[in-house]
Design a protein around this motif. Structure first.
Motif, PDB file in Angstrom:
ATOM      1  N   GLY A  26       0.833  -1.138  -0.113  1.00 19.77           N
ATOM      2  CA  GLY A  26       0.068  -0.072  -0.052  1.00 19.77           C
ATOM      3  C   GLY A  26       0.844   1.370  -0.073  1.00 19.77           C
ATOM      4  O   GLY A  26       0.298   2.161  -0.356  1.00 19.77           O
ATOM      5  N   VAL A  27       1.839   1.182   0.179  1.00 22.45           N
ATOM      6  CA  VAL A  27       3.086   2.519   0.627  1.00 22.45           C
ATOM      7  C   VAL A  27       4.261   2.293  -0.056  1.00 22.45           C
ATOM      8  O   VAL A  27       4.447   3.194  -1.333  1.00 22.45           O
ATOM      9  N   ARG A  28       5.041   1.216   0.151  1.00 20.27           N
ATOM     10  CA  ARG A  28       6.419   1.377  -0.105  1.00 20.27           C
ATOM     11  C   ARG A  28       7.116  -0.375   0.172  1.00 20.27           C
ATOM     12  O   ARG A  28       6.386  -0.669   1.029  1.00 20.27           O
ATOM     13  N   PHE A  29       7.871  -0.664  -0.664  1.00 21.78           N
ATOM     14  CA  PHE A  29       8.463  -1.923  -0.421  1.00 21.78           C
ATOM     15  C   PHE A  29       9.550  -1.878   0.629  1.00 21.78           C
ATOM     16  O   PHE A  29      10.479  -1.062   0.111  1.00 21.78           O
ATOM     17  N   SER A  30       9.583  -2.298   1.599  1.00 21.22           N
ATOM     18  CA  SER A  30      10.875  -2.211   2.468  1.00 21.22           C
ATOM     19  C   SER A  30      12.106  -3.168   2.077  1.00 21.22           C
ATOM     20  O   SER A  30      11.651  -4.529   1.896  1.00 21.22           O
ATOM     21  N   PHE A  31      13.038  -2.842   1.549  1.00 22.20           N
ATOM     22  CA  PHE A  31      13.994  -3.781   0.744  1.00 22.20           C
ATOM     23  C   PHE A  31      15.194  -3.940   1.788  1.00 22.20           C
ATOM     24  O   PHE A  31      15.356  -3.236   2.444  1.00 22.20           O
ATOM     25  N   PRO A  32      15.271  -5.410   1.899  1.00 20.28           N
ATOM     26  CA  PRO A  32      16.487  -6.098   2.892  1.00 20.28           C
ATOM     27  C   PRO A  32      17.572  -5.149   2.700  1.00 20.28           C
ATOM     28  O   PRO A  32      18.486  -5.133   1.591  1.00 20.28           O
ATOM     29  N   THR A  33      18.076  -4.574   3.844  1.00 19.66           N
ATOM     30  CA  THR A  33      19.677  -3.779   3.874  1.00 19.66           C
ATOM     31  C   THR A  33      20.602  -4.504   3.336  1.00 19.66           C
ATOM     32  O   THR A  33      21.518  -4.176   2.789  1.00 19.66           O
ATOM     33  N   LEU A  78      11.615   0.393  -1.638  1.00 18.45           N
ATOM     34  CA  LEU A  78      11.102   0.842  -3.388  1.00 18.45           C
ATOM     35  C   LEU A  78      10.288   1.707  -3.124  1.00 18.45           C
ATOM     36  O   LEU A  78       9.149   1.651  -2.689  1.00 18.45           O
ATOM     37  N   THR A  79      10.462   2.890  -4.036  1.00 19.89           N
ATOM     38  CA  THR A  79       9.558   3.884  -4.022  1.00 19.89           C
ATOM     39  C   THR A  79       8.859   3.774  -5.304  1.00 19.89           C
ATOM     40  O   THR A  79       8.007   3.272  -5.799  1.00 19.89           O
TER      41      THR A  79
END
Length: 128
Positions: A26-33, A78-79
């Motif tokens: 719904g907002v953005r994908f949290s990418f593995p650091t 990811l935006t």
């Protein structure tokens, strides 16, 4: 028995996979650091990097990888391009996204999506 792949056989190496959360769809994908640090080199002083991935239909998608400024914990996300991908692929919470490198020389990045389905009492990951 493990067989060596020949130069003619395409290889695929998984970079990371993630089961999607409500924020991811719904907002953005949290990418593995850890994946970002190993495979994506942001220019000094830069907080973002645009990169392309190819889906299983060979459609190319452009995503922007963005990190927080001046922080020891960059929390990459990811935006740009991500929500369009979510919408077009019909992704939902609980689906799995897998980033892969294709080719013997890491020729291009790919993205695979899977959905967990229950079939006759057991769970299976189906390609989307």
């Amino acid at each position: 028995m493990h067989m060596q792949s020949s130069e003619s056989e395409p290889v695929m190496k998984e970079l990371c996979s993630k089961i999607l959360t409500a924020t991811d769809v719904g907002v953005r994908f949290s990418f593995p650091t850890a994946t970002m640090r190993e495979y994506f080199k942001l220019l000094e002083g830069s907080q973002s990097l645009d990169f392309q991935v190819r889906d299983k239909y060979s459609k190319v998608w452009t995503f922007r990888l963005y990190t927080r400024k001046n922080d020891g914990h960059p929390k990459p996300v990811l935006t740009k391009g991500w929500l369009d991908f979510v919408k077009r692929m019909g992704l939902k919470v609980g689906d799995k996204v897998i980033f892969v490198l294709h080719g013997n020389h890491n020729d291009h990045l790919g993205i695979l999506v899977k959905r967990n389905i229950k079939l006759l009492g057991s769970e299976h990951w189906a390609d989307l």
